[in-house]
Each structure stands twice: as C-alpha cells, then as structure tokens.
Motif scaffolding. Sequence first.
Motif, PDB file in Angstrom:
ATOM      1  N   SER A 108      -2.138  -5.358 -10.943  1.00 26.99           N
ATOM      2  CA  SER A 108      -1.085  -6.282 -10.513  1.00 26.99           C
ATOM      3  C   SER A 108       0.214  -6.054 -11.281  1.00 26.99           C
ATOM      4  N   GLU A 166       2.043  -3.446  -9.215  1.00 28.46           N
ATOM      5  CA  GLU A 166       1.980  -3.529  -7.753  1.00 28.46           C
ATOM      6  C   GLU A 166       3.344  -3.323  -7.104  1.00 28.46           C
ATOM      7  N   GLU A 204     -10.715  -1.666  -4.910  1.00 26.36           N
ATOM      8  CA  GLU A 204      -9.693  -2.486  -5.560  1.00 26.36           C
ATOM      9  C   GLU A 204      -8.343  -1.771  -5.592  1.00 26.36           C
ATOM     10  N   ASP A 231      -7.120  -1.652  -1.551  1.00 29.98           N
ATOM     11  CA  ASP A 231      -6.616  -2.902  -0.978  1.00 29.98           C
ATOM     12  C   ASP A 231      -5.184  -3.195  -1.418  1.00 29.98           C
ATOM     13  N   ILE A 232      -4.885  -2.918  -2.679  1.00 25.85           N
ATOM     14  CA  ILE A 232      -3.545  -3.225  -3.178  1.00 25.85           C
ATOM     15  C   ILE A 232      -2.518  -2.212  -2.669  1.00 25.85           C
ATOM     16  N   LYS A 233      -2.953  -0.982  -2.416  1.00 25.43           N
ATOM     17  CA  LYS A 233      -2.011   0.060  -2.011  1.00 25.43           C
ATOM     18  C   LYS A 233      -1.615  -0.017  -0.542  1.00 25.43           C
ATOM     19  N   LYS A 275      -1.302  -2.791   1.451  1.00 28.28           N
ATOM     20  CA  LYS A 275      -0.879  -4.107   1.940  1.00 28.28           C
ATOM     21  C   LYS A 275       0.226  -4.013   2.985  1.00 28.28           C
ATOM     22  N   THR A 276       1.171  -3.103   2.808  1.00 25.86           N
ATOM     23  CA  THR A 276       2.322  -3.042   3.714  1.00 25.86           C
ATOM     24  C   THR A 276       2.042  -2.252   4.988  1.00 25.86           C
ATOM     25  N   LYS A 291      -1.461  -1.997   6.277  1.00 19.65           N
ATOM     26  CA  LYS A 291      -2.830  -2.292   6.705  1.00 19.65           C
ATOM     27  C   LYS A 291      -2.911  -2.610   8.196  1.00 19.65           C
ATOM     28  N   GLN A 292      -1.847  -3.189   8.755  1.00 19.58           N
ATOM     29  CA  GLN A 292      -1.878  -3.619  10.154  1.00 19.58           C
ATOM     30  C   GLN A 292      -2.026  -2.456  11.129  1.00 19.58           C
ATOM     31  N   ASP A 303     -10.810   0.694   7.307  1.00 19.32           N
ATOM     32  CA  ASP A 303     -10.487   1.459   6.106  1.00 19.32           C
ATOM     33  C   ASP A 303     -11.767   1.659   5.311  1.00 19.32           C
TER      34      ASP A 303
END
Length: 208
Positions: free
Chosen positions: A84, A87, A118, A121-123, A125-126, A128-129, A134
């Motif tokens: 975090s 991030e 882990e 998921d953080i990488k 986020k922008t 994912k849609q 994944d």
Amino acid sequence: MKEHIEVVSFDVDGTLVPMEFNNLIWLEELPSLIAKKEGMSFEDAKAYTISEYEKVGEGDLRWYEMNHWIKHFDLDASFEDILSKYESKIETFPDVIPTLERLEDRFTLILTTAMPREFLDIKIKTIKQFFKFDFSVISDFKQLKTPDSYLTICNKLNILPSELLHIGDHWEYDYIAPKEAGANAIFLDREKKRIGDFIIHDLEELEL
C-alpha cells in the motif's frame, strides 16, 4: 494470425504494468528495512538482499512470495503495508488501454501471471474491468507458468489450447510454455532485443 482465437491472455509485469513498482518493493523497500534492522548501509543491504534472492532464483515459488522474504529477513513489516505504501506508483504502459478497448468486444480477455494474488489485485485495479478472469498461477495452481498451467486455464475456460492466445514479455514463461501446451503465443519485447515471427515491440503492433 489465422488460428481461431476465442481468448486473449495477457501477462502483467512488463507487459501491461512497468517494472518500477516491483523495483521499489524488492530493490528499495526491503533493502531499506534490512539496512535499518541490521545497521547496514543501504548499498550493502541491497547487495545482500539481491544475493539472497539469487540463491532462490525465479524458478522457485518462494522467489515471488513476499511473506517468505519478510520471514526470511525477520522483518517487522506486513506485505499489506509494504504494497500500500507504493500503490500510487502503479501505472500501465500507454499502449495498454487503447489495446484492451480495441479487443474487449471481440475476444474474452484474461490475465495470466506468476505473481501472487496480493500483488495482482493491487496492480490491476485500474484495468480490471477489461478482464473476465484473472489467474495467478502461483496462488491459484501452486505452480509457475508451465505448459500444464496453460492447459489448466484452458480446461477451466472450456476451450481448446488452439483457441488461446497468450501475450507476455518472458521468453520461457510467456512464449515457450504456452506454445508447448498447444496454445498460440506472442512475445512482447519492449526492449527491442529480438525480431522475428510472433514477436512484437509494442501492443499497438498486435494484429488480431
């Protein structure tokens, strides 16, 4: 490409997301924590950290596991706090979103990566849609990107290997392994060190 492609799979690190975030974690933050703990200079701590990484090597699952290294170095830190902290540094290459927008209505898009979930998921986020599925082969299948892992993904998606196209920047894991599984593969060489069939240097060169 003449094959009938149903699913297009993308690697993440070096393909969609630059390596800077990884470098901040593995080559800056962990050495800094070790330097503070051991009373070492940052340069000495970094050299020591890299030497410990190299003893394990990227062919070992432990190489990718943050919790393994936190325990190995006996650090008073959590992977959540470490991730975090940086991030805001995560970004995608400029060619990523235009490429995904161009493909999303024609193919099922998925992610196939060797990084633990882990990190994944953080990488993503922008972006994912754009992806229906994944897969973290380490977290989901307890293995690296091998021919078997690509076959497992095909089975889960109920497709033939010949209906899968994988794109990534690691010659062995992203090109050779899917080809050995009977899938299609394109090697993304952003550093422009290779030329040849099924090699591209930018996602804008992808012709589907």
